[in-house]
Design an enzyme around this catalytic site. Structure first.
Site, short mmCIF file in Angstrom:
data_model
loop_
_atom_site.label_atom_id
_atom_site.label_comp_id
_atom_site.label_asym_id
_atom_site.label_seq_id
_atom_site.Cartn_x
_atom_site.Cartn_y
_atom_site.Cartn_z
N ARG A 8 35.27 28.05 38.87
CA ARG A 8 36.71 27.90 38.39
C ARG A 8 37.20 26.47 37.89
NH1 ARG A 8 40.04 32.88 41.23
NH2 ARG A 8 39.15 34.73 39.87
N TYR A 63 36.88 34.18 30.91
CA TYR A 63 35.94 34.27 32.10
C TYR A 63 36.36 33.95 33.30
CZ TYR A 63 33.59 30.13 30.55
OH TYR A 63 33.38 28.78 30.04
N GLU A 64 35.63 33.99 34.66
CA GLU A 64 36.27 33.63 35.73
C GLU A 64 37.51 34.05 36.12
OE1 GLU A 64 33.66 32.58 37.35
OE2 GLU A 64 32.36 32.37 35.70
N GLY A 65 38.05 34.87 35.48
CA GLY A 65 39.34 35.53 35.94
C GLY A 65 40.17 35.01 34.77
#
Length: 533
Positions: free
Chosen positions: A284, A418-420
């Site tokens: 992140r 992506y990555e949340g």
């Protein structure tokens, strides 16, 4: 556009970062000469080795041949050089053969590499994350086998979470792990896997969540390392397809099938998700670095073009450069301000993460956790927004492929997914960082920002930032009280997170001396606060 200028800006911003001075005192091996030399080398590598691959990767894309992904020309050699130069293991443990430098230096170099070729660096980001994950969760034998091979680039790794019916809703993962004949066996499907198959390395290890019991939600999930080959033989891991995407064409996004694939349990059974954050957190932060790399490139292109393109003015004289037009001056100011504020914030977070590991100050860990959803979200948005704004400066020239801005725009769009996703980050910022943590990270932020204001000479800009901080503290108190009405609070989560970013941005703008940006940010903070009412 200049990679060297980006490195110089990074060094200058580090010098303004209070945490960096403290970190240097704890790590005397990171003196100014060493740091300048490292960033100069990173800029040179990014410009000469990675940047030439960017357009090729976008144009050719990843292809499937003989049930395996073949990457665009030059990618394999570029990755090899990247690993051999030590960049892949720059912050990896020395026990793995890494350089073990602070995360801050990695975060300073990464935007240069992502500016060069973000698509190839997607592979490096996942492998770096796996190195940190194995250092924290793997048994000694697994760590000793995999760590050095990942650092050297001989092997690579992925993160495998999403499934067709379980994206952000991780508790619905159905991939199963069963204990058979003394080892674990994995069966299921995973999708959206960056570099799930490729020809960069001789072996790929998939860091995978699978269900090991019938407990509902995430409590039944455990974490595994699943090699694609064992002893040279296939391990039940197959590529089903690669996705056709808007951008990042050189980075294969794979759907993978696991059929009785032998796996190694990482850490404790049933604690897969919390353990996986050892990989998720650096990835992140890397998203923020990706956004910063693209924003830095877009800002440079817009500024360079504005000094060369001539339009307007009196018809009886030579036209002036568009960089002299007031509206273009405004656009360039907004692009550069957003880029440099992000740079300062990324380095602020990275130094906090380093210091939290080196010093027994729990407050820094809380502050880093509070900052992480902001950097992930607004690193992504800044990368996209600056590319969008730079296209506007160039006009029609920015829309065509003569300049890489249209590629930056396409490549940057996925970072907010992506990555949340942005919505998931907003929920984390509200429900975990404010409610669950009882505002501890927020308190550290306010204390540090106010201390920085107090240490400077009194000024109108310090007063303006102080008003923003006071307003965000009051807003946070109101959002804290809304736990009794969670639906109403969650509806406002995005606006609350954006108010948090404007508060952080105002702090960074004060540090950078960006007076005009402070006024704009104060107005934005008032807008986001009003939306929380």
């Amino acid at each position: 556009m200049s990679f060297a200028d980006q490195a110089d800006r990074t060094i200058a911003t580090l010098a303004l970062t209070p945490g960096w001075a403290r970190l240097q005192a704890l790590r005397p091996d990171c003196d100014n000469v060493i740091v300048a030399t490292m960033l100069d080398a990173a800029a040179g590598f990014a410009e000469t080795v990675l940047a030439p691959l960017n357009a090729v990767g976008d144009r050719v894309g990843a292809q499937v041949a003989d049930s395996r992904v073949v990457l665009p020309p030059g990618f394999v050699e570029g990755f090899r050089q990247y690993a051999e130069a030590g960049w892949l293991g720059i912050d990896a443990p020395a026990a793995f053969g890494g350089q073990d430098v602070p995360l801050t230096l990695q975060a300073a170099c990464a935007p240069l590499f992502d500016r060069g070729c973000m698509a190839l660096m997607m592979a490096a980001g996942a492998t770096r994350g796996a190195i940190h994950l194995l250092a924290q969760t793997a048994d000694a034998a697994t760590a000793a086998e995999w760590g050095p091979q990942l650092v050297s680039g001989e092997w690579a790794a992925t993160i495998c979470i999403s499934e067709p019916e379980a994206g952000s809703d991780i508790g619905r993962i159905r991939t199963k792990a069963q204990r058979r004949d003394g080892h674990w066996s994995i069966t299921g499907q995973k999708i959206w896997i960056s570099y799930g198959s490729h020809d960069l390395a001789s072996r790929i290890g998939h860091c995978l969540l699978a269900r090991t019991n019938d407990r509902p939600g995430t409590r039944g999930l455990s974490l595994f390392l699943v090699p694609d080959h064992i002893g040279g033989a296939p391990n039940g891991v197959t590529l089903e397809r690669i996705e056709e995407k808007l951008g990042l064409h050189g980075s294969p996004t794979c759907a993978m099938r696991f059929r009785d694939a032998r796996a190694i349990l990482l850490g404790e059974e049933g604690r897969g998700l919390p353990q996986l954050f050892a990989m998720i957190e650096p990835m992140r932060l890397h998203t923020g670095c990706q956004g910063l790399g693209l924003a830095s490139a877009a800002a440079d292109i817009a500024e360079d073009y504005a000094t060369q393109r001539r339009q307007g003015g009196r018809p009886d004289v030579a036209p002036p450069t568009i960089g002299s037009h007031p509206d273009v001056i405004r656009q360039l100011h907004d692009i550069r301000s957003a880029t440099e504020i992000l740079r300062a914030a990324v380095l602020e977070l990275a130094t906090a993460m380093d210091l939290a590991r080196l010093e027994a100050d729990a407050g820094l860990a809380d502050f880093a956790a509070w900052m992480l959803p902001l950097i992930k979200t607004f690193g992504a948005e800044t990368g996209f927004d600056t590319a969008h704004a730079a296209i506007q400066v160039l006009g029609g020239a920015g829309y065509v492929r003569d300049y890489p801005l249209e590629q930056y725009l396409r490549d940057a769009r996925v970072m907010a997914v992506y990555e949340g996703t942005t919505g998931m980050q907003a929920l984390d910022f509200l429900t975990r960082r404010l409610w669950r943590d009882e505002g501890r990270g927020l308190a550290v932020f306010l204390r540090q920002a106010r201390a920085e204001l107090a240490a400077a000479a009194p000024s109108g800009r310090a007063q303006a930032v102080g008003i923003v901080l006071d307003g965000f503290e009051a807003l946070s108190a109101r959002m804290l009280a809304m736990q009794a009405d969670p639906d109403a609070a969650l509806y406002r989560a995005d606006s609350y997170m954006r108010a948090g970013w404007t508060a952080v941005s105002a702090w960074m703008a004060f540090r950078l001396g960006a007076d005009e940006a402070i006024g704009i940010l104060a107005a934005r903070h008032a807008l986001h606060s009003a939306r929380c009412a």
